[in-house]
Design an enzyme around this catalytic site. Structure first.
Site, PDB file in Angstrom:
ATOM      1  CD  GLN A  95      -0.109 -19.525  14.902  1.00  0.00           C
ATOM      2  OE1 GLN A  95       0.163 -19.678  13.720  1.00  0.00           O
ATOM      3  NE2 GLN A  95       0.592 -20.114  15.859  1.00  0.00           N
TER       4      GLN A  95
ATOM      5  CG  HIS B 108      -1.429 -18.001   8.666  1.00  0.00           C
ATOM      6  ND1 HIS B 108      -1.667 -18.993   7.736  1.00  0.00           N
ATOM      7  CD2 HIS B 108      -0.593 -18.533   9.589  1.00  0.00           C
ATOM      8  CE1 HIS B 108      -0.995 -20.079   8.077  1.00  0.00           C
ATOM      9  NE2 HIS B 108      -0.345 -19.834   9.206  1.00  0.00           N
TER      10      HIS B 108
ATOM     11  CD  GLU C  20       3.283 -18.465  11.607  1.00  0.00           C
ATOM     12  OE1 GLU C  20       2.221 -19.095  11.523  1.00  0.00           O
ATOM     13  OE2 GLU C  20       4.397 -18.992  11.449  1.00  0.00           O
TER      14      GLU C  20
ATOM     15  CD  GLU D  78       3.775 -21.424  14.571  1.00  0.00           C
ATOM     16  OE1 GLU D  78       3.240 -21.978  15.538  1.00  0.00           O
ATOM     17  OE2 GLU D  78       3.136 -21.018  13.595  1.00  0.00           O
TER      18      GLU D  78
ATOM     19  CD  GLN E 282       3.211 -24.741  12.772  1.00  0.00           C
ATOM     20  OE1 GLN E 282       2.436 -24.021  12.174  1.00  0.00           O
ATOM     21  NE2 GLN E 282       4.514 -24.558  12.678  1.00  0.00           N
TER      22      GLN E 282
ATOM     23  CG  ASP F 200      -0.895 -25.047   9.443  1.00  0.00           C
ATOM     24  OD1 ASP F 200      -1.145 -26.188   9.002  1.00  0.00           O
ATOM     25  OD2 ASP F 200       0.225 -24.710   9.836  1.00  0.00           O
TER      26      ASP F 200
ATOM     27  CB  SER G 192      -0.428 -24.220  13.851  1.00  0.00           C
ATOM     28  OG  SER G 192      -0.560 -25.233  12.889  1.00  0.00           O
TER      29      SER G 192
END
Lengths: 140, 757
Positions: free
Chosen positions: B148, B150, B177, B228, B303, B342, B369
């Site tokens: 995933q 950012h 995200e 999430e 997460q 993350d 995440s």
């Protein structure tokens, strides 16, 4: 031997005929042209309770009982309008309801108006534990 | 004046300056919540059932005293049909089952449904870091790993969000995200990322992280597909301080599903400690409670792995091991796991690389995440463990371990094309929908920028206005589809449409679901069935070919092409053969033995000197040392020692220099053993022309019976092997290929640049 719900997954590939939008469209209707010609509207972006219950069957067959229960609660919530949805979430947060009775009334509303017994049971459980743990004190 | 302090060991002063020293390291103190795997206040695992199967006591607490977490876990997580069997098993035995390839994942998941939080924590506490990593790879839910990203920027600039979303999708991220510096920009962020993510291959799950009500609205408009932000905590008071209860979060989880939005919870070690309500329990036990709660809520995944609390947990002894242990509990409970990684847990790049490695090896539903796919300063969630700065390091780690970390390199021209497609499309959509006019200069600036410090784009007020207009006018993803199609971005319109189609089927609501090339891949249709070597996920040939194609690889063709480009400049030194070389008679003659490819097929040393310049420096040095140089080409060997020894045996003085085209040089003497040389320049990349000249001078002085000071080539610690060895191996192969065991040495005419002029 009867077919397992797992054989239907993913619905979009293996059982697309079972998927209909609230506006009555099928997956094959999701084309750029349909959007351009206005044959598909915002109401068609929503998932239906029927599809959520199929996904619940699939989850249960995959051994995920609690996920299935979540999809069944979700199926009930598809009928609940956005405002009521957010208001009920807000009411469940600590200190929002002044007493368990407020939650019980909301549970009753869910049962009566939205035919949502699973959601009602969840709210009633929250009312009971909230009483026990003193969660109805004002926070702000 | 204070007395001079005790002199320090300078080594420690050097250590003081390393980035590591900026990290904090905390001591264990269970009473104050600083306990990783175990605190004396953690309850012992236990479960007492009544005659009707009702739970009378769990983990040392009577049902009447249950707090909100206990009550929820007892009601919704614990399967009392399995519990007596599962709780009776010895924890070490269960730990061994977790690493036993012959015990299927499904059987362990069945047992987990009958285990209390304290039991789960006790079991994973019996695994070493290596064992927990292995167990994680066996227990994780989806077969193929994912990742995933950012995607944010410091200006909340929609154009840059579109460009960076396209790059994230191009690299292979399965989810992206975003979040905002200014909450009001949420709609502009969501629309920009939706458009950008539709560039190229399209199809990725997308979330706009904001307050729940707004997130639901954005999702309802088709401008987000997952959430999430369903945070849960491991103690009652931190839960209530987080302004929720297990029931409100369960309701919210169902609410997301009812709108076709995939949801996962967020929890992680250290959050209760940061919130001040740790109840003196270990972070692992509190997290085990969070995870049992999440299974009970019926959320498909989590997460976890510290997340925001990861730096605090990593500050404790064994903290990084704990983060893997809690991820293991998540997958053991059958949850999708976006396994943290993350948050920047250290200022030390060594610790950062070490932190990610077990996850890269084990694979994970979402390895991070939130990988900072943008520059660290542009990350509105705060810098991630890895950021755009270290993207290539991560890609190389995948290549090193032959491990699929979910990403694959994108070439520069392909990247620019993706950025152009995304930014142009967004500008067109904004114009078509009457939201904003974009100047051409803005588009170019954003396409080429690395981060928002370099962009000329919308003003903050303009961005806010765009966002408010999207919300006020009730624009949806369908408006985006139409605008894209009308402006000629038909493929991108199709990609957005495909995402809307998926939402209606609900397929991506199932555990660990992601979209790859428009198709849902989840733990239902792609379950992890690892059962030992030869099973489990492996990259296919096509995937591996893409993963290993990092930037700047070299091959023999690159070397030869590079050498072909190097022509000796006019007026440079020249040399050519003038017949067979015989033994010399002058007692001060020094022979320079050059290798087969020297100045033939190879023209530059690894330090970048022209071989003719090196030869010139050596001959000048020999003359300065009072000796007479002679150049001989040696073809029967390319080995420095034998080049040197052969040269020495031909020299009237008995002293010779051997040199390879790559620049490795040696002084030898005729009666010495082959590997007992007099002087050696082994680190050719570091040798200067002056040092070659000094080597020549030393050889000359040796012919007068002197013992000159050896030339020291200093090395300040560069990783010469990493920098040069592939090139060295390829160069040397060219030398050895040109050898002829039967060839005799050839006399060379050598004219230095001056003599040649």
């Amino acid at each position: 031997m009867s077919r397992s719900p797992l054989d239907l997954y993913p619905l979009s590939e293996k059982a697309s005929a079972l998927v209909r939008t609230p506006g009555g469209l099928g997956l094959e209707d999701f084309t750029v042209d349909a959007a351009l010609e206005g044959r598909i509207g915002p109401q068609d972006l929503a998932i239906t309770p029927e599809v959520l219950r199929l996904q619940a069957d699939i989850a249960r067959a995959a051994g995920r009982d609690t996920l299935a229960a979540n999809f069944e609660r979700a199926a009930e919530l598809t009928a609940v309008p956005q405002e009521m949805l957010l208001d009920t979430y807000e009411l469940l947060r600590p200190g929002r309801a002044g007493a368990a009775a407020e939650l019980r009334a909301r549970a009753q509303l869910m049962r009566a108006r939205f035919n949502a017994p699973l959601i009602a049971a969840l709210i009633e459980e929250a009312a009971e534990i909230g009483e026990k743990r003193g969660l109805f004190t004002k926070r702000f | 004046m204070a007395a001079d302090p005790t002199p320090r060991w300078k080594r420690v002063e050097e250590w003081d300056l390393r980035p590591l020293r900026l990290d904090s390291f905390s001591e264990e103190n269970p009473e104050h919540g600083f306990a990783v795997f175990h605190s004396p206040w953690d309850p012992a695992p236990g479960l007492v059932l009544g005659s009707g199967g009702e739970i009378v006591e769990m983990d040392g607490r009577k049902a009447a005293d249950f707090d909100i977490l206990d009550a929820f876990i007892a009601a919704h997580h614990l399967d009392v049909a399995v519990a007596p069997e599962a709780m009776a098993l010895d924890s070490t035995l269960v730990a061994r089952m977790l690493v036993d390839v012959n015990v299927p994942r499904e059987e362990l998941e069945r047992l987990a449904r009958g285990m209390t939080p304290a039991k789960l924590a006790e079991v994973v506490g019996r695994l070493s870091m290596l064992e927990a990593t292995f167990a994680y790879s066996k227990m994780r839910q989806r077969h193929s790993p994912g990742n995933q990203a950012h995607v944010t920027n410091a200006k909340d600039d929609p154009l840059q969000l579109a460009a960076d979303s396209a790059i994230a999708v191009g690299l292979g991220f399965d989810e992206i995200e975003t979040t905002m510096r200014v909450a009001g920009n949420a709609w502009a962020n969501a629309l920009a990322c939706t458009v950008g993510a539709a560039a190229g291959r399209g199809s990725t799950l997308f979330q706009c992280s904001i307050e729940e009500a707004e997130e639901l609205k954005i999702g309802l408009a088709g401008l987000a597909t997952y959430a999430e932000t369903v945070s849960v905590y491991g103690s009652e008071r931190s839960f209530v301080d987080g302004d929720d209860t297990p029931w409100s979060k369960t309701f919210l989880t169902a609410a997301y599903a009812s709108r076709g939005i995939k949801a996962r919870c967020t929890s992680g070690a250290g959050s209760e400690l940061l919130m001040g309500f740790h109840e003196k329990c270990s972070v692992l036990y509190l997290e085990a409670r969070c995870l049992c709660l999440q299974r009970g809520m019926g959320v498909q995944g989590t997460q976890n792995g510290g997340v925001d609390g990861a730096p605090l947990t990593a500050s404790m002894p064994g903290g990084v091991r704990e983060l893997m242990a809690e991820n293991l509990i998540a997958v053991w409970l059958g949850l999708e796991c976006a396994s943290g990684n993350d948050t920047r847990t250290s200022e030390s790049e060594v610790r950062i690389g070490a932190k990610i490695t077990p996850y890269l090896l084990a694979g994970s539903d979402l390895i991070t995440s939130g990988f900072g796919s943008i520059r660290a300063y542009d990350n509105s969630f705060n810098p991630s463990l890895f950021n755009a700065e270290e993207m290539e390091d991560y890609l190389v780690l995948q290549r090193d371990f032959q491990a699929d970390g979910g990403l694959a390199p994108v070439g520069e021209s392909a990247a620019l094309a993706l950025r152009r497609q995304a930014v142009t499309a967004l500008a067109d959509v904004l114009e078509e929908l009457g939201l904003a006019d974009t100047e051409a200069g803005m588009i170019e600036s954003v396409i080429h920028a690395s981060g928002s410090n370099e962009t000329e784009t919308f003003s903050p007020l303009r961005t806010l206005q765009i966002s408010q207009d999207i919300a006020a006018r009730g624009l949806t993803a369908l408006d985006v589809v139409r605008a894209l199609a009308r402006r000629g971005h038909r493929d991108m319109a199709g990609n957005v449409m495909a995402m809307l189609r998926q939402r209606v089927s609900g397929d991506y609501l199932q555990t660990s679901a992601i979209l790859r090339d428009g198709r849902v891949v989840s733990a239902v249709n792609d379950p992890n069935r690892y059962s030992g070597p030869g099973t489990g996920y492996q990259m296919d040939e096509d995937r591996w070919a893409r993963v290993k194609a990092v930037r700047g690889t070299i091959s023999r063709n690159h070397i030869l092409a590079g050498e072909g480009n190097h022509q000796a400049p006019a007026g440079a030194a020249q040399f050519y053969p003038i017949g067979e070389a015989g033994p010399g008679r002058d007692p001060h003659e020094v022979v320079i033995g050059i290798s087969p490819a020297f100045g033939e097929r190879l023209h530059r040393t690894t330090a970048g000197h022209a071989v003719t310049d090196v030869l010139d420096a050596l001959t000048k040095g020999i003359l300065e040392g009072g000796a007479l140089p002679r150049v001989v080409r040696i073809r029967h060997t390319a080995d420095t020692s034998f080049l040197g020894l052969t040269a020495a045996r031909l020299a009237g003085s008995g002293f010779g220099i051997g040199i390879q085209a790559k620049g490795t040089a040696i002084i030898h003497q005729k009666d010495r053993l082959p590997h007992m040389n007099l002087e050696l320049f082994s680190n050719a990349p570091l040798v200067s022309l002056d040092q070659y000249r000094a080597m020549g001078r030393n050889a000359g002085r040796m012919t007068w019976g002197e013992l000159p000071e050896p030339i020291i080539v200093t090395n300040d610690g560069q990783a010469l092997g990493a920098r040069f060895h592939p090139r060295v191996a390829l160069l040397y192969a060219i030398e050895t290929e040109m050898t002829d065991p039967a060839a005799t040495p050839e006399e060379m005419f050598f004219a230095s640049a001056e003599r040649n002029a």
